[in-house]
Design a protein around this motif. Structure first.
Motif, mmCIF file in Angstrom:
data_model
loop_
_atom_site.group_PDB
_atom_site.id
_atom_site.type_symbol
_atom_site.label_atom_id
_atom_site.label_comp_id
_atom_site.label_asym_id
_atom_site.label_seq_id
_atom_site.Cartn_x
_atom_site.Cartn_y
_atom_site.Cartn_z
ATOM 1 N N HIS A 327 -34.140 -70.029 19.914
ATOM 2 C CA HIS A 327 -32.774 -69.899 19.568
ATOM 3 C C HIS A 327 -32.442 -70.463 18.230
ATOM 4 O O HIS A 327 -31.798 -71.154 17.684
ATOM 5 C CB HIS A 327 -32.061 -71.170 20.156
ATOM 6 N N TYR A 446 -26.574 -66.417 35.151
ATOM 7 C CA TYR A 446 -27.786 -66.873 36.040
ATOM 8 C C TYR A 446 -27.265 -66.757 37.554
ATOM 9 O O TYR A 446 -27.555 -67.870 38.263
ATOM 10 C CB TYR A 446 -27.953 -68.578 35.547
ATOM 11 N N TYR A 450 -28.278 -70.687 38.701
ATOM 12 C CA TYR A 450 -27.522 -71.952 38.655
ATOM 13 C C TYR A 450 -26.280 -71.494 39.361
ATOM 14 O O TYR A 450 -25.620 -72.567 39.734
ATOM 15 C CB TYR A 450 -27.248 -71.998 37.092
ATOM 16 N N TRP A 520 -34.957 -64.483 30.656
ATOM 17 C CA TRP A 520 -35.131 -65.727 30.238
ATOM 18 C C TRP A 520 -36.463 -66.042 31.027
ATOM 19 O O TRP A 520 -36.146 -66.281 32.174
ATOM 20 C CB TRP A 520 -33.925 -66.508 30.218
ATOM 21 N N ASN A 539 -39.853 -75.882 30.700
ATOM 22 C CA ASN A 539 -38.864 -74.890 31.272
ATOM 23 C C ASN A 539 -39.891 -73.721 31.720
ATOM 24 O O ASN A 539 -40.658 -73.042 30.790
ATOM 25 C CB ASN A 539 -38.052 -74.424 30.327
HETATM 26 C C1 GCB Z 1 -29.423 -71.049 29.090
HETATM 27 C C2 GCB Z 1 -29.892 -71.404 27.549
HETATM 28 C C3 GCB Z 1 -31.527 -71.532 27.423
HETATM 29 C C4 GCB Z 1 -31.974 -72.208 28.533
HETATM 30 C C5 GCB Z 1 -31.847 -71.582 29.761
HETATM 31 C C6 GCB Z 1 -32.328 -72.329 30.881
HETATM 32 O O1 GCB Z 1 -28.491 -70.532 29.451
HETATM 33 O O2 GCB Z 1 -29.255 -70.329 26.667
HETATM 34 O O3 GCB Z 1 -31.378 -72.139 26.161
HETATM 35 O O4 GCB Z 1 -33.374 -72.544 28.195
HETATM 36 O O5 GCB Z 1 -30.327 -71.195 30.004
HETATM 37 O O6 GCB Z 1 -33.352 -72.095 31.135
HETATM 38 O O7 GCB Z 1 -31.459 -73.055 31.662
#
Ligand code: GCB
Length: 569
Positions: A327, A446, A450, A520, A539
């Motif tokens: 980022h 997400y 989420y 992601w 992560n």
């Molecule tokens: C997001 C963010 C990113 C996080 C990702 C996550 O929305 O932009 O920086 O790492 O989700 O894994 O929650």
């Protein structure tokens, strides 16, 4: 006389200092003896490196300031030259002192900056350079507290002193593109400084060479003694091979002025949005992307060139033609390799979260503008870069945020008219920044991780598209699992990640207004916010794990992107 460089990478002394003490307190005190005023003994470190890259367990979780000290003598060749101290990047903000005197401060951990040492450093004398670096986060810093990645601290990119000839170029921006009739366009703007005591008439000369082509453009420039002249040279070059992921044709650019010479590699391509399409060199293209952090378990943010190359090759091995460099600006080598390997880039500034309408709003907006300016100055010659992003997941449903972001878009467009400008939003249909400002809307979602169910992807994306009325890049979607965790006991498994990807790729890939997909993330990456029993500071949403070993989902992406590349997706 050509410019010369004196590298300051290598052994430095370093010590963590009291967190509560202001950056400016330390520097001037470290003029002579190292012991003076130091609460903690110094240790030897190698620059470039980050103190929290995992190698030093004592400092791994340290968020505060560290003092870096380096004694040096300039070689005789620097006699009579203007000298400039240049840092490729210091995380995350710093104040710099030479022989106890402050040279200045810099905010932003990812782009180059320099200080003029004219009259301050000379060969034959011993000098002490002190850098106080700080990596704390707050709601007022960029990235802000919530940023889900490591804020690396320290001098983690190269440092050098440059010795300039009397007439030299200060700053050069070379922006390449491709005209509709297939000519290579190059806009070169440069400041020519004359440090000599007499007026100089010089020839500014730009040469583009490679692939059997040699094209030269010159301009006579007069610079008074002690003055600076700003010059723009516009070239229109016939017979260039366009740059594209399939055929990443690169050329050498050499710009010279009275013996001073700057070199860059450039390539010529055009990127535009027309209706719901993204066009590369006039032809519709869909971005088969992934998000990458500049991070590695063994090197933190200091990945060796070969490891960066391998990362990019891994992206290509799953049929990516694009990466989002999340980022913040990554090491410049990443962009050079993307040029060479044919990978389109989305690159952004670390405007991630943060409370943008409290505190000293103006000062912080200027800090972000500076980060954006430094990014564009550093990377505008790379044909791989097609998208400047001015932020990620800020409160873009709020009118104050729109006002705050407007100057960033304006600056990007003023500096570079050839690229698209965007940002990644997570505010769905409540979005009020992308709609007026972005060329193409970045949407992070997400569903199925989420929020809500993965079955909501389709309807929600259609609503967002209706609300924004422009093409969409899905800049994030994903699910998290440690590599090797299988089964259906919960969502944190490779099996669930595969199911979520299959659904997203199928549904989003079928929508023609979705011009890019950036799951992601490409690799698992460090984040001390991530401390549950399956994360341990990482992560784990990677397609590959932190050590670049594929999860099951890598095959799913490779096959889907393969079909997309063949026009079947
Ligand atoms: C997001 C963010 C990113 C996080 C990702 C996550 O929305 O932009 O920086 O790492 O989700 O894994 O929650």
């Amino acid at each position: 006389m050509e410019r010369i460089a004196f590298p300051l990478d290598g052994a430095w002394e370093m010590a963590p200092v009291e967190q509560a003490v202001e950056l400016r307190w330390w520097g001037p005190r470290i003029r002579s003896g190292l012991s003076e005023g130091f609460p903690i003994a110094t240790r030897k470190v190698r620059v470039p490196s980050a103190w929290n890259d995992g190698r030093d367990p004592e400092l791994n979780l340290f968020r505060g300031s560290c003092v870096y000290i380096k004694d040096f003598r300039l070689p005789a060749a620097f006699k009579g030259r203007r000298t400039v101290l240049r840092f490729d990047a210091v995380g995350q903000r710093c104040t710099v002192y030479l022989d106890g005197e402050a040279l200045g401060s810099h905010e932003g951990g990812y782009t180059p900056f320099s200080f003029d040492l004219a009259g301050k450093a000379a060969p034959g004398r011993s000098h002490r350079l002190v850098v106080v670096a700080n990596n704390q986060r707050s709601e007022q810093t960029f990235p802000a507290i919530s940023g889900d990645f490591e804020s690396y601290g320290g001098i983690y990119r190269s440092v050098e002193i440059i010795g300039l000839p009397a007439v030299h170029m200060d700053k050069m921006l070379a922006i390449p593109s491709l005209s509709a009739d297939g000519r290579g366009e190059l806009s070169i703007s440069v400041s020519v400084r004359n440090d000599s005591k007499r007026r100089r008439e010089i020839e500014l000369r730009a040469a583009v060479t490679g692939r059997g082509l040699k094209y030269i453009s010159t301009r006579a420039v007069t610079v008074k003694a002690g003055a600076v002249a700003s010059v723009t040279l516009k070239m229109r070059i016939p017979g260039v091979s366009p740059w594209s992921p399939e055929s990443p044709a690169m050329y050498d650019l050499a710009v010279s002025a009275a013996g001073d010479r700057l070199r860059k590699r450039v390539g010529f391509r055009r990127i535009e949005v027309k209706g719901n399409h993204l066009l590369l060199n006039g032809r519709p293209i869909r971005l088969r992307g992934a998000n990458r952090h500049d991070d590695h378990p063994d090197f933190g943010p200091c990945l060796p060139d070969a490891v960066i190359r391998r990362d990019l090759e891994l992206a290509k091995s799953i049929n990516c033609n694009a990466l989002r460099l999340a980022h913040y600006p990554h090491r410049e080598k990443t962009y050079e390799l993307a040029d060479e390997l044919g990978i389109l880039l989305w690159t952004e500034i670390p405007f991630v979260g943060g409370d943008v309408w409290t505190g000293d709003v103006r000062r912080r907006n200027l800090a972000l503008q500076n980060m954006l300016r430094e990014l564009i100055e550093r990377d505008c010659h790379h044909p791989s870069v097609i998208l400047w992003s001015v932020g990620n997941e800020v409160a873009s449903d709020h009118p104050a945020c729109r006002r705050f972001m407007a100057p960033l878009y304006k600056l990007a467009r003023r500096m570079d008219k050839t690229r698209l400008v965007t940002f990644a939003s997570n505010r769905g249909t409540n979005e009020i920044v992308s709609q007026p400002f972005s060329d193409v809307a970045g949407v992070n979602q997400y569903y199925g991780w989420y929020s809500a169910s993965v079955n909501d992807v389709s309807g929600n994306m259609d609503s967002i598209h209706r609300a924004l009325g422009k093409p969409i890049i899905v800049s994030e979607f994903g699910a998290e699992c440690p590599r090797g965790r299988r089964g259906r006991k919960d969502r944190w498994t490779e099996d669930y990640q595969v199911a979520l990807y299959r659904h997203n790729l199928r549904v989003l890939g079928a929508k023609r207004y979705v011009v890019g997909l950036f799951p992601w993330a490409l690799f698992d990456f460090r984040s001390h916010r991530r401390m549950n029993v399956l994360q341990h500071g990482w992560n784990r949403k990677g397609i590959f794990d932190d050590r670049r070993r594929p999860k099951l989902v890598a095959k799913v992406v490779r096959e889907f992107y393969g079909r997309m590349a063949r026009g079947e997706g």
